[in-house]
Design a protein around this motif. Structure first.
Motif, PDB file in Angstrom:
ATOM      1  N   GLU A   1       0.826  -1.200   0.000  1.00  0.00           N
ATOM      2  CA  GLU A   1       0.000   0.000   0.000  1.00  0.00           C
ATOM      3  C   GLU A   1       0.869   1.262   0.000  1.00  0.00           C
ATOM      4  O   GLU A   1       0.553   2.239  -0.661  1.00  0.00           O
ATOM      5  N   ARG A   2       1.981   1.207   0.767  1.00  0.00           N
ATOM      6  CA  ARG A   2       2.825   2.396   0.899  1.00  0.00           C
ATOM      7  C   ARG A   2       4.164   2.013   1.502  1.00  0.00           C
ATOM      8  O   ARG A   2       4.232   1.168   2.390  1.00  0.00           O
TER       9      ARG A   2
ATOM     10  N   VAL B   1       7.138   9.486   1.345  1.00  0.00           N
ATOM     11  CA  VAL B   1       6.621   8.287   0.697  1.00  0.00           C
ATOM     12  C   VAL B   1       7.416   8.050  -0.581  1.00  0.00           C
ATOM     13  O   VAL B   1       7.709   8.987  -1.331  1.00  0.00           O
TER      14      VAL B   1
ATOM     15  N   PHE C   1       7.667   6.308  -4.209  1.00  0.00           N
ATOM     16  CA  PHE C   1       6.775   5.792  -5.244  1.00  0.00           C
ATOM     17  C   PHE C   1       7.495   4.933  -6.284  1.00  0.00           C
ATOM     18  O   PHE C   1       6.899   4.028  -6.862  1.00  0.00           O
TER      19      PHE C   1
END
Length: 207
Positions: A49-50, A70, A72
């Motif tokens: 999810e992250r 975060v 990506f």
């Protein structure tokens, strides 16, 4: 060079109706040489999810001043995830705190699966994290011993048994859930050495 784990914080929220779980793992780390990227070992059957990296160089009013980003641009291949960092991480940049945080979800294995988290009957779960099976439940860097905390979020009247020595429980009233919390104390534990069983809620019998 890469990170060396110094502490694990493992959290699972289980759904007995769907036989699924949501995971949150924090791997606290230290470094000697600068790190620009790292690899996580994580089963391809788990859904990310992250992924984020948190760091603190300073303390203000007694608390680390956390800065998190975060990430990506991850690369997934089989049971491995390559994670490039936006900024080079040094021993100075994580002088007060530094950890990888991963949010993910997965499915409980069927009875007889014997890896990760799986059914042992029609409703109760058990773990087998030995011999490389830890990646079927938790993302890891390397399976090295470190202080460890485990939180298993369940409905009321469910039970958790584990090899960890210390434990406590905390209600989450707004969600009608309970957090079953355990820790290794001063002992260093490998994730592969961890064992726990999650028993489904017992029926509420009213007279």
């Amino acid at each position: 060079m890469s990170f060396t784990p110094t502490k694990y914080e493992l959290k699972l929220t289980v759904d007995f109706n769907e036989n699924t779980f949501i995971g949150n793992v924090k791997i606290h780390v230290e470094v000697t040489d600068p790190v620009k990227e790292f690899d996580l070992k994580m089963s391809k059957d788990l859904e990310i999810e992250r992924i984020a990296f948190w760091q603190a160089e300073f303390i203000t009013r007694g608390n680390p001043q956390m800065d998190g980003k975060v990430i990506f641009d991850i690369e997934k291949k089989d049971d491995s995830i390559h994670v490039p960092l936006y900024d080079e991480i040094t021993s100075e940049s994580i002088k007060e705190e530094g950890y990888i945080e991963v949010d993910y979800k997965g499915k409980v294995g069927e009875k007889g699966a014997n890896k990760g988290l799986f059914l042992i009957n029609s409703s109760d779960y058990e773990t087998n994290l030995e011999n490389g099976n830890a990646i079927h439940l938790f993302p890891i860097l390397e399976d090295v011993a470190a202080p460890l905390t485990l939180s298993v979020i369940t409905p009321y009247r469910a039970g958790v048994e584990t090899t960890l020595k210390a434990g406590e429980h905390a209600s989450i009233p707004e969600k009608e859930l309970i957090s079953n919390n355990f820790n290794s104390g001063d002992e260093k534990v490998k994730i592969s050495e961890l064992y726990f069983q999650i028993n489904a809620p017992t029926p509420l019998i009213l007279d």
